[in-house]
Design an enzyme around this catalytic site. Structure first.
Site, short mmCIF file in Angstrom:
data_model
loop_
_atom_site.label_atom_id
_atom_site.label_comp_id
_atom_site.label_asym_id
_atom_site.label_seq_id
_atom_site.Cartn_x
_atom_site.Cartn_y
_atom_site.Cartn_z
N HIS A 127 6.03 56.18 35.02
CA HIS A 127 5.62 57.59 35.11
C HIS A 127 5.81 58.19 33.73
O HIS A 127 6.95 58.22 33.23
CB HIS A 127 6.48 58.33 36.13
N HIS A 169 3.01 54.16 45.98
CA HIS A 169 4.42 53.86 46.21
C HIS A 169 4.62 53.69 47.72
O HIS A 169 4.14 54.53 48.50
CB HIS A 169 5.31 55.03 45.76
N GLU A 209 9.91 52.20 49.09
CA GLU A 209 11.01 52.47 48.14
C GLU A 209 12.18 52.99 48.98
O GLU A 209 13.22 52.34 49.05
CB GLU A 209 10.58 53.49 47.09
N1 HPA Z 1 9.47 57.33 43.38
C1 HPA Z 1 8.66 58.28 43.81
N2 HPA Z 1 8.16 59.20 43.01
C2 HPA Z 1 8.46 59.16 41.72
C3 HPA Z 1 9.28 58.19 41.22
C4 HPA Z 1 9.81 57.21 42.08
O1 HPA Z 1 10.57 56.28 41.74
N3 HPA Z 1 9.39 58.43 39.88
C5 HPA Z 1 8.63 59.51 39.61
N4 HPA Z 1 8.07 59.96 40.72
ZN ZN Z 2 7.63 55.19 40.59
#
Ligand code: HPA
Ligand code: ZN
Length: 334
Positions: free
Chosen positions: A15, A193, A196
């Protein structure tokens, strides 16, 4: 210098706002007349003790207040690319968060044109080829994501694909089915994503409902054996970020990270830095750290580097991909 750090590699999960180092944040704050709630860089760094994803996001979005002009975005990206080059990065696919800027009154064109200026000269200046991926903030509405996609249409020549980030739990991929379909119709590549902090079901949804080609993180896929088998069978890349997982408490310590078992399972994993200014290392540092803490040997580091180019969106330039892969094979450690 033939250290694991310098192995040629692609960075696929980065990012750009997460590369904002405290020194640059203070310099931009002074230039733009922005008051930061920290006395100095030391006090800011001392705040980088996160308990989960949300506690990081609060600080991350707050510090973006210093980014106001196109020049600010150019300087941010230039600084990242210079560092990345020193860490063996040959190709970078870079996320940015348009809504985090437009919500503060910074126009999308300012952000994209500022970033594109640095990216367009990166190969010449830093020897790093680049692509830009626009992420939707999943804790905002689906309508806001669609408005963002529409607003980006004049800039799509700078943008290779769309992603999905920010607070995951409670914001499943299916919420964004419509905007991903629209992005696909515009010829954009798709990543998200998933897994996570969210459950394995979110990884399935990202594949089945959004049609993504890569999963960012995907750590929690390991809780679901059938899903792992599918990811292996379909060669779906997972862009792992081990230092991020430690700092955001997804794993207790790096020594507990499932990277070795994910590689052993036959998953197409890559190692990336996520938000390196906040998580204690750039991607070369991350290669070094997994080598030290997880016993990832030289040939496995080479496999991770190979995977990074295989998983990259270089389909329009297979000659380049082949050149990068040849650099990986030719690399000699020490
Ligand atoms: N996860 C989700 N959103 C994000 C992350 C992350 O690790 N880093 C920057 N935005
Ligand atoms: Zn990320």
């Amino acid at each position: 210098m033939h250290l694991p750090e310098a192995l040629p590699k692609a960075e696929l999960h980065l990012h750009i706002e997460g590369t904002l180092e405290p020194e640059l944040a203070f310099a931009l704050a002074a230039r733009n007349g922005v008051d930061l709630p920290y006395a100095d860089t030391e006090e800011l760094r001392a705040a980088y003790l996160f308990s989960d994803l949300q506690s990081f996001l609060d600080l991350y979005y707050g510090l973006m207040a210093v980014l106001r002009t196109a020049d600010d975005f150019t300087e941010l990206a230039d600084a990242y690319l210079a560092r990345a080059a020193r860490q063996g990065v040959r190709h970078a696919e870079i996320f940015f968060d348009p809504q985090a800027h437009t919500e503060r009154g910074v126009p999308l064109g300012t952000v994209v044109e500022g970033l594109a200026r640095a990216l367009d000269r990166s190969e010449e200046r830093h020897g790093v080829s680049t692509q830009l991926i626009m992420c939707f903030l999943r804790d905002r509405s689906a309508e806001s994501a669609m408005e963002t996609l529409r607003a980006a249409e004049p800039y799509l020549h700078h943008i290779v694909g769309v992603g999905l980030d920010s607070a995951e739990v409670g914001h499943p991929p299916s919420k964004f089915a419509e905007v991903y379909a629209a992005a696909g119709a515009l010829g954009l590549r798709k990543v998200a994503h998933a897994g996570e902090e969210g459950p394995p079901a979110y990884v399935r949804e990202a594949l089945d409902v959004l049609g993504v080609e890569r999963i960012d993180h995907g750590l929690r896929a390991m809780e679901d054996g059938e899903l792992v088998e599918r990811l292996v069978r379909e060669r779906v890349p997972l862009t792992l970020c081990p230092l991020s997982n430690v700092r955001l408490r997804a794993v207790d310590v790096l020594e507990d990270h499932p990277l070795p078992s994910m590689m052993a399972a036959g998953l197409l994993v890559t190692v990336n830095s996520d938000d390196p200014a906040y998580f204690g290392g750039y991607v070369g540092d991350t290669f070094h750290a997994v080598h030290e803490a997880l016993g990832i040997g030289q040939e496995q580091l080479r496999e991770l580097a190979r995977n990074s180019f295989l998983a990259s969106f270089l389909d329009h330039d297979e000659d380049r991909r082949a050149r990068y892969l040849a650099e990986v094979e030719a690399y000699t450690f020490d």
